[in-house]
Design an enzyme around this catalytic site. Structure first.
Site, PDB file in Angstrom:
ATOM      1  NE  ARG A  60      -3.739   2.308   2.383  1.00 20.53           N
ATOM      2  CZ  ARG A  60      -4.455   3.147   1.634  1.00 20.53           C
ATOM      3  NH1 ARG A  60      -4.600   2.937   0.345  1.00 20.53           N
ATOM      4  NH2 ARG A  60      -5.014   4.198   2.170  1.00 20.53           N
ATOM      5  CG  HIS A  64       0.212   6.849   0.093  1.00 20.56           C
ATOM      6  ND1 HIS A  64      -0.594   6.941   1.211  1.00 20.56           N
ATOM      7  CD2 HIS A  64       0.718   8.081  -0.079  1.00 20.56           C
ATOM      8  CE1 HIS A  64      -0.588   8.181   1.661  1.00 20.56           C
ATOM      9  NE2 HIS A  64       0.200   8.887   0.913  1.00 20.56           N
ATOM     10  CG  ASP A  72       8.495  11.645  -5.057  1.00 22.95           C
ATOM     11  OD1 ASP A  72       7.702  10.925  -4.406  1.00 22.95           O
ATOM     12  OD2 ASP A  72       8.457  12.886  -5.025  1.00 22.95           O
ATOM     13  CB  SER A  74       6.778  12.167  -1.693  1.00 19.55           C
ATOM     14  OG  SER A  74       5.762  11.405  -2.319  1.00 19.55           O
ATOM     15  CG  ASN A  92      -2.458   8.890   8.797  1.00 26.00           C
ATOM     16  OD1 ASN A  92      -3.549   8.423   9.102  1.00 26.00           O
ATOM     17  ND2 ASN A  92      -1.839   9.803   9.517  1.00 26.00           N
ATOM     18  CG  HIS A 189      -7.884  -3.714  -2.064  1.00 33.80           C
ATOM     19  ND1 HIS A 189      -8.837  -2.866  -2.562  1.00 33.80           N
ATOM     20  CD2 HIS A 189      -6.887  -2.912  -1.607  1.00 33.80           C
ATOM     21  CE1 HIS A 189      -8.445  -1.610  -2.416  1.00 33.80           C
ATOM     22  NE2 HIS A 189      -7.250  -1.614  -1.846  1.00 33.80           N
ATOM     23  CB  THR A 190      -5.253 -10.519  -2.517  1.00 32.44           C
ATOM     24  OG1 THR A 190      -5.102 -11.828  -1.964  1.00 32.44           O
ATOM     25  CG2 THR A 190      -3.860 -10.033  -2.920  1.00 32.44           C
ATOM     26  CG  ASP A 242      -8.379 -12.119   0.524  1.00 30.12           C
ATOM     27  OD1 ASP A 242      -7.749 -12.349   1.587  1.00 30.12           O
ATOM     28  OD2 ASP A 242      -7.892 -12.345  -0.597  1.00 30.12           O
ATOM     29  CB  THR A 244      -6.345 -16.151   1.863  1.00 28.62           C
ATOM     30  OG1 THR A 244      -6.642 -15.422   0.654  1.00 28.62           O
ATOM     31  CG2 THR A 244      -7.146 -17.441   1.866  1.00 28.62           C
TER      32      THR A 244
HETATM   33  C1  HEM Z   1      -8.456   1.540  -6.681  1.00 26.82           C
HETATM   34  C2  HEM Z   1      -8.294   2.484  -5.790  1.00 26.82           C
HETATM   35  C3  HEM Z   1      -7.971   2.158  -4.363  1.00 26.82           C
HETATM   36  C4  HEM Z   1      -8.673   2.559  -3.278  1.00 26.82           C
HETATM   37  C5  HEM Z   1      -9.910   3.445  -3.276  1.00 26.82           C
HETATM   38  C6  HEM Z   1      -8.038   1.996  -2.118  1.00 26.82           C
HETATM   39  C7  HEM Z   1      -8.443   2.191  -0.819  1.00 26.82           C
HETATM   40  C8  HEM Z   1      -7.945   1.529   0.275  1.00 26.82           C
HETATM   41  C9  HEM Z   1      -8.418   1.700   1.616  1.00 26.82           C
HETATM   42  C10 HEM Z   1      -9.504   2.654   2.056  1.00 26.82           C
HETATM   43  C11 HEM Z   1      -7.732   0.838   2.407  1.00 26.82           C
HETATM   44  C12 HEM Z   1      -7.921   0.591   3.893  1.00 26.82           C
HETATM   45  C13 HEM Z   1      -7.308   1.641   4.759  1.00 26.82           C
HETATM   46  C14 HEM Z   1      -7.705   1.344   6.187  1.00 26.82           C
HETATM   47  O1  HEM Z   1      -8.895   1.403   6.471  1.00 26.82           O
HETATM   48  O2  HEM Z   1      -6.821   1.049   6.998  1.00 26.82           O
HETATM   49  C15 HEM Z   1      -6.810   0.136   1.550  1.00 26.82           C
HETATM   50  C16 HEM Z   1      -5.946  -0.824   1.988  1.00 26.82           C
HETATM   51  C17 HEM Z   1      -5.026  -1.441   1.189  1.00 26.82           C
HETATM   52  N1  HEM Z   1      -4.789  -1.171  -0.146  1.00 26.82           N
HETATM   53 FE1  HEM Z   1      -5.936  -0.054  -1.361  1.00 26.82          FE
HETATM   54  N2  HEM Z   1      -6.963   1.254  -2.524  1.00 26.82           N
HETATM   55  C18 HEM Z   1      -6.878   1.326  -3.880  1.00 26.82           C
HETATM   56  C19 HEM Z   1      -5.899   0.765  -4.668  1.00 26.82           C
HETATM   57  C20 HEM Z   1      -4.861   0.003  -4.180  1.00 26.82           C
HETATM   58  C21 HEM Z   1      -3.730  -0.402  -4.957  1.00 26.82           C
HETATM   59  C22 HEM Z   1      -3.467  -0.002  -6.410  1.00 26.82           C
HETATM   60  C23 HEM Z   1      -2.947  -1.181  -4.154  1.00 26.82           C
HETATM   61  C24 HEM Z   1      -1.646  -1.844  -4.457  1.00 26.82           C
HETATM   62  C25 HEM Z   1      -1.388  -2.447  -5.608  1.00 26.82           C
HETATM   63  C26 HEM Z   1      -3.613  -1.245  -2.864  1.00 26.82           C
HETATM   64  C27 HEM Z   1      -3.176  -1.977  -1.798  1.00 26.82           C
HETATM   65  C28 HEM Z   1      -3.763  -1.971  -0.554  1.00 26.82           C
HETATM   66  C29 HEM Z   1      -3.339  -2.830   0.539  1.00 26.82           C
HETATM   67  C30 HEM Z   1      -2.266  -3.910   0.478  1.00 26.82           C
HETATM   68  C31 HEM Z   1      -4.124  -2.487   1.649  1.00 26.82           C
HETATM   69  C32 HEM Z   1      -4.034  -3.081   3.054  1.00 26.82           C
HETATM   70  C33 HEM Z   1      -3.077  -2.250   3.873  1.00 26.82           C
HETATM   71  C34 HEM Z   1      -2.723  -2.849   5.218  1.00 26.82           C
HETATM   72  O3  HEM Z   1      -3.336  -3.812   5.661  1.00 26.82           O
HETATM   73  O4  HEM Z   1      -1.799  -2.333   5.853  1.00 26.82           O
HETATM   74  N3  HEM Z   1      -4.756  -0.505  -2.929  1.00 26.82           N
HETATM   75  N4  HEM Z   1      -6.958   0.573   0.256  1.00 26.82           N
HETATM   76  C1  LIG Z   2      -2.344  10.353  10.741  1.00 23.51           C
HETATM   77  O1  LIG Z   2      -2.927  11.611  10.486  1.00 23.51           O
HETATM   78  C2  LIG Z   2      -3.501  12.185  11.630  1.00 23.51           C
HETATM   79  C3  LIG Z   2      -4.331  13.383  11.183  1.00 23.51           C
HETATM   80  O2  LIG Z   2      -3.600  14.257  10.351  1.00 23.51           O
HETATM   81  C4  LIG Z   2      -2.345  12.504  12.608  1.00 23.51           C
HETATM   82  O3  LIG Z   2      -2.839  13.138  13.766  1.00 23.51           O
HETATM   83  C5  LIG Z   2      -1.658  11.186  12.998  1.00 23.51           C
HETATM   84  O4  LIG Z   2      -0.531  11.416  13.794  1.00 23.51           O
HETATM   85  C6  LIG Z   2      -1.223  10.427  11.751  1.00 23.51           C
HETATM   86  N1  LIG Z   2      -0.830   9.060  12.139  1.00 23.51           N
HETATM   87  C7  LIG Z   2       0.285   8.456  11.687  1.00 23.51           C
HETATM   88  C8  LIG Z   2       0.475   7.039  12.095  1.00 23.51           C
HETATM   89  O5  LIG Z   2       1.099   9.012  10.993  1.00 23.51           O
END
Ligand code: HEM
Ligand SMILES: *[C@@H]1O[C@H](CO)[C@@H](O)[C@H](O)[C@H]1NC(C)=O
Ligand SMILES: *[C@@H]1O[C@H](CO)[C@@H](O)[C@H](O)[C@H]1NC(C)=O
Length: 318
Positions: A60, A64, A72, A74, A92, A189-190, A242, A244
Site C-alpha cells: 500500500r 500511495h 519518489d 515522498s 494514513n 486488496h488480497t 479477504d 486469506t
Molecule cells: C483503486 C483504488 C484504491 C482505493 C480506493 C483503495 C483504498 C484503500 C483503503 C480505504 C484501504 C484501507 C485503509 C484502512 O482502512 O486502513 C486500503 C488498503 C489497502 N490497499 Fe488499497 N486502494 C486502492 C488501490 C490500491 C492499490 C493499487 C494497491 C496496491 C497495488 C492497494 C493496496 C492496498 C493494501 C495492500 C491495503 C491493506 C493495507 C494494510 O493492511 O496495511 N490498494 N486501500
Molecule cells: C495520521 O494523520 C492524523 C491526522 O492528520 C495525525 O494526527 C496522525 O498522527 C497520523 N498518524 C500516523 C500514524 O502518521
C-alpha cells in the site's frame, strides 16, 4: 563532416542523455551496488518473519507513493517544522512498517553509501512483499530519484474507497493507468486489513432508501455490521481484506463476485461490462491474475516523479 550530419549527431546525443536520465532499468545498480535487490529482500524477509502484515503495509505504501508526485519516496519523509508530510495526512490510517525501509536503507548505506534511492527501496520492498506472500515475483526497474517535497494535503489526490467507476477511471487515467490496470491493481486488496471507517458508507445509512448497500451479500454485510456497529467504540476495529489476508492470491476477485468486498471502489469494478469481465477472468485464473499484476505493477512503479537526489536517511531530505 557537413552541418546536417553534425546537427543530427548532436540531437542524438541529447536524446540519449535525456533518455538515460529518465529511464529505469533492472540493471541500474549492477556496477554501483550489485547486492541492492538482495539487501532489500533480506530486510523484508526479516520483518515478515515477525509480522506477516508488513507485506500489506509495504504494498500500500508503494501505491500511495506512486500516486502522489510519482514514485519518489515522498511518502517516506517525516513531517518537519511547519510542514505536515503525506504520512501524517488523513488516509494514513493503514500506513505503517516504515521501519522496514529504514532497516533496508541502513544496510544499503553500509554496502554502497549514497547510491540506492529510497524510492527504489520501496519499489523493491513492495515486490518482495508480494513474492514472500506467495504471489509472483519480477525484476524491478530501478533508477528512481528521491523527491524533497511531501505534503499532507496532497493525499487528497489518492482515490477514495467511496469512488465510483468513473471517478476511479479518471484518477487512474491521470496517471497513465488504464481500466485494466485499475482492475488488476485493485487485486492488491488480497492482502491486509481495513478499518471500519473505510467501508462504513456501505453498512450504515447507505442511501435514503437502504441502510445497507444492496450489492453486499446479506450475511457478509451482517458480519461487517457486527464488527463495525454504527457507534463504534473499538479503536482499531475492521475487517481483513479477504479470507486469506496474508496470502497473495485471487480470492479477492472470487469474494468480490459474491458480494463480499469491503469498499464501494471494489464493488465499482462490477459496474461496467469491460471491468466486470476482467474480474471474472482473474477470479477463475490465478495464473492470469499473477501475470497481469506483474505488468501493471511495473507500470505503476514507473510513474516518474521529479526527484533529484538519493537520500541518506529515507525520512529526511539531504
Ligand atoms: C483503486 C483504488 C484504491 C482505493 C480506493 C483503495 C483504498 C484503500 C483503503 C480505504 C484501504 C484501507 C485503509 C484502512 O482502512 O486502513 C486500503 C488498503 C489497502 N490497499 Fe488499497 N486502494 C486502492 C488501490 C490500491 C492499490 C493499487 C494497491 C496496491 C497495488 C492497494 C493496496 C492496498 C493494501 C495492500 C491495503 C491493506 C493495507 C494494510 O493492511 O496495511 N490498494 N486501500
Ligand atoms: C495520521 O494523520 C492524523 C491526522 O492528520 C495525525 O494526527 C496522525 O498522527 C497520523 N498518524 C500516523 C500514524 O502518521
Ligand atoms: C460518480 O460520482 C460522481 C461524483 O459524485 C458523479 O458526478 C457521477 O455521476 C458518478 N458516476 C456514476 C457512473 O455513478
Amino acid at each position: 563532416m557537413n552541418a546536417h550530419i553534425l546537427i543530427n549527431l548532436l540531437l542524438t546525443v541529447i536524446l540519449v542523455v535525456s533518455f538515460e536520465v529518465q529511464a529505469l532499468s533492472p540493471n541500474y545498480y549492477d556496477h554501483s551496488c550489485p547486492q541492492a535487490d538482495n539487501i532489500v529482500t533480506n530486510a523484508v524477509k526479516k520483518a515478515m518473519s515477525n509480522d506477516k502484515t508488513v507485506a500489506a503495509a509495504l504494498l500500500r505504501m508503494h501505491f500511495h507513493d506512486c500516486f502522489i508526485r510519482g514514485c519518489d519516496g515522498s511518502v517516506l519523509l517525516d513531517s518537519k517544522g511547519k510542514n505536515k508530510a503525506e504520512k501524517d495526512g488523513p488516509p494514513n490510517i493503514s500506513l505503517h512498517a516504515f521501519y522496514v525501509i529504514d532497516n533496508a536503507k541502513k544496510a544499503l548505506e553500509e554496502q554502497c553509501p549514497g547510491v540506492v534511492s529510497c524510492a527504489d527501496i520501496l519499489s523493491l520492498a513492495a515486490k518482495d512483499a508480494v513474492a514472500l506472500s506467495g504471489g509472483p515475483t519480477w525484476e524491478v526497474p530501478k533508477g528512481r530519484k528521491d523527491g524533497r517535497i511531501s505534503k499532507a494535503i496532497e493525499t487528497r489526490q489518492l482515490p477514495a474507497p467511496t469512488f465510483n467507476i468513473s471517478q476511479l477511471r479518471q484518477n487512474f487515467g491521470q496517471r497513465g493507468l488504464s481500466m485494466q490496470d485499475l482492475v488488476v491493481l485493485s487485486g492488491g486488496h488480497t492482502l491486509g486489513f481495513a478499518h471500519c471507517s473505510s467501508f462504513q458508507n456501505r453498512i450504515h445509512n447507505f442511501n435514503t432508501q437502504k441502510q445497507v448497500d444492496p450489492t453486499l451479500n446479506p450475511s457478509f454485510a451482517a458480519s461487517l455490521k457486527g464488527v463495525c456497529p454504527a457507534h463504534n467504540r473499538v479503536k482499531n476495529a475492521g475487517s481483513t481484506m479477504d479470507d486469506t489476508t496474508t496470502s497473495f492470491d485471487n480470492i479477492y476477485y472470487r469474494m468480490l463476485m459474491q458480494g463480499k468486498s469491503l469498499f464501494s471502489s471494489d464493488e465499482a469494478l462490477l459496474a461496467v461490462p469491460s471491468t466486470k469481465k476482467l474480474v471474472a477472468k482473474y477470479a477463475s485464473s490465478n495464473e492470469d491474475f499473477e501475470r497481469a499484476f506483474v505488468k501493471s505493477m511495473i507500470k505503476m512503479s514507473s510513474i516518474i516523479g521529479n526527484g533529484n537526489e538519493v537520500r541518506l536517511n529515507c525520512r529526511k531530505v539531504r
